[in-house]
Design a protein around this motif. Structure first.
Motif, short mmCIF file in Angstrom:
data_model
loop_
_atom_site.label_atom_id
_atom_site.label_comp_id
_atom_site.label_asym_id
_atom_site.label_seq_id
_atom_site.Cartn_x
_atom_site.Cartn_y
_atom_site.Cartn_z
N ALA A 261 0.93 -1.18 -0.01
CA ALA A 261 0.07 0.00 -0.04
C ALA A 261 0.69 1.19 0.10
O ALA A 261 0.39 2.37 -0.51
CB ALA A 261 -0.87 -0.17 1.37
N LEU A 262 2.12 1.12 0.44
CA LEU A 262 2.92 2.42 0.79
C LEU A 262 4.02 2.55 -0.31
O LEU A 262 4.77 3.19 -0.28
CB LEU A 262 3.36 2.49 2.04
CG LEU A 262 2.38 2.93 3.09
CD1 LEU A 262 2.91 2.87 4.51
CD2 LEU A 262 1.59 3.97 2.90
N ASP A 263 4.09 1.53 -1.53
CA ASP A 263 5.25 1.26 -2.22
C ASP A 263 5.15 2.79 -3.23
O ASP A 263 3.88 3.07 -3.44
CB ASP A 263 4.90 0.12 -3.32
CG ASP A 263 5.21 -1.22 -2.58
OD1 ASP A 263 5.73 -1.24 -1.11
OD2 ASP A 263 5.21 -2.32 -3.22
N ASP A 264 6.19 2.91 -3.36
CA ASP A 264 6.61 4.24 -4.13
C ASP A 264 5.60 5.53 -3.43
O ASP A 264 5.43 6.65 -4.19
CB ASP A 264 5.67 4.20 -5.57
CG ASP A 264 6.52 3.19 -6.37
OD1 ASP A 264 7.71 2.83 -6.16
OD2 ASP A 264 5.57 2.36 -6.89
N ILE A 265 5.56 5.48 -2.21
CA ILE A 265 5.05 6.58 -1.33
C ILE A 265 6.01 7.05 -0.37
O ILE A 265 6.44 5.85 0.47
CB ILE A 265 3.73 6.41 -0.75
CG1 ILE A 265 2.47 6.11 -1.86
CG2 ILE A 265 3.15 7.44 0.31
CD1 ILE A 265 1.14 5.71 -1.37
N GLU A 266 6.51 8.04 0.09
CA GLU A 266 7.31 8.25 1.09
C GLU A 266 6.45 9.01 2.14
O GLU A 266 6.12 10.28 2.12
CB GLU A 266 8.19 9.45 0.62
CG GLU A 266 9.36 8.55 -0.40
CD GLU A 266 10.46 9.58 -0.88
OE1 GLU A 266 10.72 10.48 -0.11
OE2 GLU A 266 11.09 9.10 -1.77
N PRO A 267 6.01 8.43 3.21
CA PRO A 267 5.43 9.20 4.29
C PRO A 267 6.23 10.10 5.05
O PRO A 267 7.51 10.01 4.85
CB PRO A 267 5.14 7.76 5.51
CG PRO A 267 5.19 6.48 4.46
CD PRO A 267 6.38 6.98 3.40
N PRO A 268 5.81 11.07 5.51
CA PRO A 268 6.46 12.09 6.10
C PRO A 268 7.21 11.95 7.32
O PRO A 268 7.96 12.72 8.11
CB PRO A 268 5.52 13.39 6.24
CG PRO A 268 4.16 12.54 6.52
CD PRO A 268 4.34 11.40 5.43
#
Length: 272
Positions: A261-268
């Motif tokens: 679900a968080l692939d290619d997403i950079e949480p802050p």
């Protein structure tokens, strides 16, 4: 989590009464989160050889109404303890007459009709958009449907759960409107639990016990708290048994889309 002395778990149950003592060799763990404490200390123990955590959704004394449950703290604390798969039994109303009290449902869709609830971890620092077209874990749903069927309680496989703000029940007009949209179940706690689980790349599987026909479906005085509690109490033993069977059946290695679900997403910020 390296060098963490706290006990850990792979699977969690977010539930209510009837689930407080279903784990063996249980230990209570207090977890602090950036979003405050969870509903109560989390209990961790063994069941069918699996490490399982339990958090009482409303608190043990049922002090949190649906719109005040610390959803973010609950999900964050579970992930911090190692949990990656979540089972979420709950009481719901039915929007279709054929799914009467005592029916078990495993919905595959969710509709949010809440207002004012904090429903994301990512409300500052960066815009994070997780995929949510299919809100529930497909492998978890399959395990739930299979386990319940094997236990002699064949569930309704699929359907849409509409989550309302509460804590009041629906008016007849609202209930009829929900049914007219093709939605099949109505509850108060399934959101934002499901989306918060997705934002943490957790698997989330609902198990919905129908306790009543909603106000627009049945004549009479409408839904009452007494009716809901009575039907839930009448069915909680077999619901607890099914949840235990699902825990046994859940895959040890996650091959579903949820971990991505968080692939290619950079949480802050760093996740626990």
């Amino acid at each position: 989590m390296t060098n963490d002395p706290r006990p850990s778990a792979d699977i969690a149950v977010i539930g209510g009464s009837g689930f407080y003592s279903f784990l063996d060799d249980a230990t209570e763990v207090e977890v602090q989160t950036p979003f405050g404490p969870p509903s109560d200390p989390i209990t961790i123990g063994e069941l069918h050889g699996r490490r399982v955590a339990f958090v009482p959704r409303h608190g043990r004394d049922h002090r949190f109404p649906p719109h005040r449950i610390p959803y973010r703290a609950n999900l964050w604390a579970l992930r911090a303890l190692g949990v990656r798969q979540v089972l979420a039994p709950s009481a719901v109303g039915s929007l279709v007459p054929e799914h009467g009290p005592g029916t078990l449902c495993v919905p595959d869709q969710l509709v949010d009709r809440t207002s004012g609830r904090a429903q994301t971890f990512y409300d500052e620092g960066a815009a994070v958009h997780v995929p949510f077209a299919d809100p529930y874990c497909p492998d978890g749903r399959h395990a739930a449907v299979t386990a319940a069927s094997a236990a002699g309680w064949p569930p309704v496989d699929g359907g849409s759960l509409v989550v309302i703000e509460g804590p009041r029940f629906s008016t007849r007009a609202e209930s009829r409107w929900f049914a007219a949209q093709g939605w099949t179940l109505v509850g108060m706690t399934g959101h934002p639990e499901a989306v918060l689980a997705r934002e943490l790349a957790l698997c989330y599987t609902p198990l919905c016990l129908v306790t009543d026909l909603d106000a627009g479906i049945e004549t009479g005085e409408g839904v009452t708290m007494q009716e809901v509690l009575r039907v839930f109490a009448d069915n909680v033993d077999r619901l607890r048994t099914v949840v235990a069977d699902v825990i046994k059946a859940l895959p040890a290695d996650r091959a579903c889309p949820c971990p991505a679900a968080l692939d290619d997403i950079e949480p802050p910020f760093a996740l626990p």
